[in-house]
Design a protein around this motif. Structure first.
Motif, PDB file in Angstrom:
ATOM      1  N   SER A 464     -27.457 -96.670 -74.634  1.00 58.30           N
ATOM      2  CA  SER A 464     -27.075 -97.289 -73.369  1.00 58.30           C
ATOM      3  C   SER A 464     -26.993 -98.818 -73.518  1.00 58.30           C
ATOM      4  CB  SER A 464     -28.059 -96.871 -72.277  1.00 58.30           C
ATOM      5  OG  SER A 464     -28.425 -97.963 -71.500  1.00 58.30           O
ATOM      6  N   LEU A 465     -27.948 -99.410 -74.219  1.00 58.90           N
ATOM      7  CA  LEU A 465     -27.923-100.866 -74.387  1.00 58.90           C
ATOM      8  C   LEU A 465     -26.691-101.311 -75.174  1.00 58.90           C
ATOM      9  CD1 LEU A 465     -31.670-101.663 -75.163  1.00 58.90           C
ATOM     10  CD2 LEU A 465     -30.368-102.420 -73.173  1.00 58.90           C
ATOM     11  N   CYS A 466     -26.367-100.544 -76.193  1.00 62.12           N
ATOM     12  CA  CYS A 466     -25.254-100.942 -77.052  1.00 62.12           C
ATOM     13  C   CYS A 466     -23.913-100.901 -76.337  1.00 62.12           C
ATOM     14  CB  CYS A 466     -25.208-100.083 -78.312  1.00 62.12           C
ATOM     15  SG  CYS A 466     -26.515-100.546 -79.449  1.00 62.12           S
ATOM     16  N   ASN A 467     -23.879-100.327 -75.164  1.00 60.90           N
ATOM     17  CA  ASN A 467     -22.624-100.294 -74.421  1.00 60.90           C
ATOM     18  C   ASN A 467     -22.532-101.411 -73.399  1.00 60.90           C
ATOM     19  OD1 ASN A 467     -21.061 -98.282 -75.409  1.00 60.90           O
ATOM     20  ND2 ASN A 467     -22.271 -96.693 -74.394  1.00 60.90           N
ATOM     21  N   GLN A 468     -23.540-102.267 -73.384  1.00 58.04           N
ATOM     22  CA  GLN A 468     -23.573-103.253 -72.309  1.00 58.04           C
ATOM     23  C   GLN A 468     -23.233-104.663 -72.795  1.00 58.04           C
ATOM     24  OE1 GLN A 468     -26.825-103.065 -69.542  1.00 58.04           O
ATOM     25  NE2 GLN A 468     -27.415-101.025 -70.219  1.00 58.04           N
ATOM     26  N   PHE A 469     -22.927-105.495 -71.820  1.00 54.94           N
ATOM     27  CA  PHE A 469     -22.734-106.923 -72.072  1.00 54.94           C
ATOM     28  C   PHE A 469     -23.869-107.648 -71.373  1.00 54.94           C
ATOM     29  CE2 PHE A 469     -18.436-105.810 -72.946  1.00 54.94           C
ATOM     30  CZ  PHE A 469     -17.928-106.855 -73.698  1.00 54.94           C
ATOM     31  N   TYR A 470     -24.333-108.743 -71.948  1.00 59.52           N
ATOM     32  CA  TYR A 470     -25.164-109.636 -71.148  1.00 59.52           C
ATOM     33  C   TYR A 470     -24.394-110.936 -71.096  1.00 59.52           C
ATOM     34  CZ  TYR A 470     -28.811-112.397 -69.168  1.00 59.52           C
ATOM     35  OH  TYR A 470     -29.502-113.226 -68.318  1.00 59.52           O
ATOM     36  N   GLY A 471     -23.941-111.324 -69.904  1.00 61.10           N
ATOM     37  CA  GLY A 471     -22.983-112.433 -69.837  1.00 61.10           C
ATOM     38  C   GLY A 471     -21.780-111.955 -70.605  1.00 61.10           C
ATOM     39  N   VAL A 474     -22.229-109.225 -76.485  1.00 55.05           N
ATOM     40  CA  VAL A 474     -22.306-107.782 -76.694  1.00 55.05           C
ATOM     41  C   VAL A 474     -23.742-107.466 -77.088  1.00 55.05           C
ATOM     42  CG1 VAL A 474     -21.376-105.835 -77.988  1.00 55.05           C
ATOM     43  CG2 VAL A 474     -19.960-107.859 -77.591  1.00 55.05           C
ATOM     44  N   VAL A 475     -24.353-106.580 -76.342  1.00 53.84           N
ATOM     45  CA  VAL A 475     -25.764-106.272 -76.611  1.00 53.84           C
ATOM     46  C   VAL A 475     -25.880-105.336 -77.807  1.00 53.84           C
ATOM     47  CG1 VAL A 475     -27.864-105.262 -75.645  1.00 53.84           C
ATOM     48  CG2 VAL A 475     -26.315-106.568 -74.178  1.00 53.84           C
ATOM     49  N   LYS A 476     -26.811-105.676 -78.681  1.00 57.32           N
ATOM     50  CA  LYS A 476     -27.072-104.803 -79.818  1.00 57.32           C
ATOM     51  C   LYS A 476     -28.543-104.427 -79.800  1.00 57.32           C
ATOM     52  CE  LYS A 476     -23.444-106.388 -82.844  1.00 57.32           C
ATOM     53  NZ  LYS A 476     -23.134-107.701 -83.340  1.00 57.32           N
ATOM     54  N   ALA A 477     -28.801-103.187 -80.148  1.00 57.21           N
ATOM     55  CA  ALA A 477     -30.200-102.750 -80.147  1.00 57.21           C
ATOM     56  C   ALA A 477     -30.430-101.814 -81.316  1.00 57.21           C
ATOM     57  CB  ALA A 477     -30.512-102.029 -78.844  1.00 57.21           C
ATOM     58  N   ARG A 478     -31.621-101.854 -81.873  1.00 59.06           N
ATOM     59  CA  ARG A 478     -31.953-100.917 -82.965  1.00 59.06           C
ATOM     60  C   ARG A 478     -33.444-100.666 -82.954  1.00 59.06           C
ATOM     61  NH1 ARG A 478     -33.133-103.594 -88.428  1.00 59.06           N
ATOM     62  NH2 ARG A 478     -33.986-105.558 -87.745  1.00 59.06           N
ATOM     63  N   ILE A 479     -33.805 -99.603 -83.610  1.00 60.11           N
ATOM     64  CA  ILE A 479     -35.218 -99.260 -83.637  1.00 60.11           C
ATOM     65  C   ILE A 479     -35.891 -99.975 -84.803  1.00 60.11           C
ATOM     66  CG2 ILE A 479     -35.273 -97.274 -85.181  1.00 60.11           C
ATOM     67  CD1 ILE A 479     -36.568 -95.840 -82.673  1.00 60.11           C
ATOM     68  N   VAL A 480     -37.116-100.420 -84.642  1.00 61.87           N
ATOM     69  CA  VAL A 480     -37.768-101.102 -85.769  1.00 61.87           C
ATOM     70  C   VAL A 480     -39.132-100.460 -86.073  1.00 61.87           C
ATOM     71  CG1 VAL A 480     -36.659-103.328 -85.547  1.00 61.87           C
ATOM     72  CG2 VAL A 480     -38.672-102.843 -84.175  1.00 61.87           C
TER      73      VAL A 480
END
Ligand code: AMP
Length: 480
Positions: A464-471, A474-480
């Motif tokens: 869901s995050l990877c499909n979003q924009f902030y301003g 392009v939002v990127k998210a990954r597990i760490v």
């Protein structure tokens, strides 16, 4: 369709026009040249880019004899840039008629201007201040002037030149032709027209006629499978702020995604883009965090965006009117721009129609297309596997690392993006259906934020995050 010949323009001037790449007259030229050739006074509402210089230039060149001892025509302009620009254009137009043109403006030495005037100039293109100065020094004799042009009259009034203009025009014989061009028509301008002219004709040109002037037009013939590389090549070469036009929503999406994957600052707008995302993309395009707007024709209509450097027709326009609308996005407000259209080999013959519609030549752009490897993109399944793997084998615990039934997700947003923890929570809840209680510890750094969620929710959150924009980011998210 009206041609230059229909307008009774002499062959020397038509020859010069062809050499300049002009194919047919612009609306201002069609309306004003016949009126002007009759010798009538006239005022026209026309901004830069409508071909007004060509209009009054033609009238002047037809009506005055070349190689006279003192000027026969005077063009008053507000700025030195315009003086140079007009002189350049008139010199080209006079290539085969033999008229001599000279730009005159302040801020530079007056002596060379005096020397040239003494040698004999037919058309003087002057800013009012310097013209007055030369008159006062007895170096500019306007007693033989029979055509006067007031160009960008509204700007000259704004700049407070009215008294200088009145002073100068008092030195020109009353029996003359006066032509006034102005981007706006206020009562002040009409008043000036009435004062300086005899029975002037008003020339009306449709305001909707797009202005093509400063847009250089090019085309490239590309194979279907080369299009993306052609786009990357053009973008890498010129690094423009650009609008890329595609035929369909799907194509616009695809092209925009590919561009993003190659790290271009791109965003798409089309009918299926939700209003809030659309606003974000447009805001990004305005503030510069998005440089390439990928759009469909329908979505681009009525967009309030300033001139862009390049319009790139990734897919050829469906008809000449669409082409004119698209390329009207560049070369505005006196700024130069370019339009590059990709044509498939079988579409190539459409170029002629577009040239006819715009009255300008479209040059073939001959550049080597550079092939770019697609960056490795993990398919959804691979992402899932990667997530699974990282969930199952947590890294050695550092800061907030996944542990037990909790996964830590790294998001590429932080204090530097002016985002708060509340906003991060809201973004996570968006689309995932998670509640606040499903979201654990949040550690926010300057550029990254770590958020703990249950492992079972990790994949959903990342997707869901990877499909979003902030301003516009392009939002990127990954597990760490
Ligand atoms: P202007 O409105 O006079 O500033 O003209 C803007 C630009 O349009 C200049 O670059 C001219 O050379 C060009 N231009 C003027 N008339 C024509 C025409 N009939 N066809 C093509 N280009 C033209």
């Amino acid at each position: 369709m009206t041609s230059f010949t229909d307008l009774q323009i002499s062959s020397e001037i038509i020859k010069a026009m062809s050499a300049m790449g002009w194919v047919e007259p612009t609306p201002v030229q069609i309306e004003s040249i016949p009126v002007g050739l009759k010798g009538a006074d006239m005022y026209a509402q026309a901004q830069t880019g409508t071909g007004k210089t060509g209009a009054y230039g033609t009238i002047m060149l037809e009506r005055i004899k070349p190689k006279m001892p003192s000027p026969s025509a005077l063009v008053l302009v507000p700025t030195r840039e315009l003086a140079n620009q007009v002189a350049e254009e008139l010199t080209k137009l006079a290539k085969f008629t033999g008229h001599d043109c000279l730009p005159i403006y302040g801020g530079v030495g007056i002596e060379p201007q005096i020397a040239k005037l003494r040698r004999g100039i037919d058309i003087v293109i002057a800013t009012p201040g310097r013209a007055k100065d030369l008159i006062n020094r007895g170096e500019m004799d306007l007693s033989k002037v029979s055509v006067v042009v007031l160009d960008e009259a509204d700007r000259m009034l704004d700049m407070g030149f009215i008294r200088d203009i009145n002073f100068i025009l008092a030195k020109v014989p009353k029996k003359r032709q006066t032509l006034l061009f102005s981007a706006t028509m206020s009562s002040e301008i009409r008043e000036m027209a009435m004062r300086q002219m005899v029975n002037p004709k008003e020339v009306l040109v449709s305001k909707d006629e797009p202005v093509l002037d400063l847009t250089k037009q090019y085309y490239m013939v590309v194979q279907k499978e080369e299009k993306r590389d052609a786009l990357y090549t053009v973008l890498d070469m010129y690094e423009p702020k650009a609008i890329v036009f595609c035929h369909t929503k799907h194509k616009a999406d695809q092209v925009s995604k590919k561009l993003q994957r190659h790290n271009y600052l791109a965003g798409a707008i089309h009918g299926d883009v939700a209003q809030n995302k659309r606003e974000k993309v447009l805001k990004g395009f305005k503030d510069g965090s998005i440089r390439i707007l990928v759009a469909t024709d329908v979505a681009a209509r009525g967009l309030d965006i300033d001139s862009v450097d390049y319009v790139i027709n990734f897919d050829a326009p469906s008809d000449p009117d669409t082409y004119v609308h698209r390329i009207g996005r560049t070369g505005r407000a006196g700024k130069e721009g370019a339009a590059i259209s990709f044509f498939l080999p079988e579409e190539r013959r459409e170029v002629r129609g577009l040239e006819r519609r715009t009255g300008k030549r479209i040059e073939q752009l001959d550049i080597d297309i550079v092939h770019k490897e697609e960056p490795e993109v993990k398919k959804l399944d691979e992402v899932r596997i990667a997530i699974q793997a990282s969930v199952n084998q947590p890294y050695a615990a550092k800061r907030t690392r996944s542990h037990g039934n909790v996964a830590s997700i790294e998001i590429n947003l932080g204090g530097a993006d002016k985002i708060g923890k509340g906003e991060i929570v809201r973004m996570i809840k968006n689309d995932t259906g998670l509640a606040s209680r499903d979201i654990g510890k949040i550690t926010m750094g300057d550029r990254y934020t770590f958020v703990e969620v249950f492992k079972k929710d990790a994949e959903k959150v990342i997707m869901s995050l990877c499909n979003q924009f902030y301003g516009s980011k392009v939002v990127k998210a990954r597990i760490v």
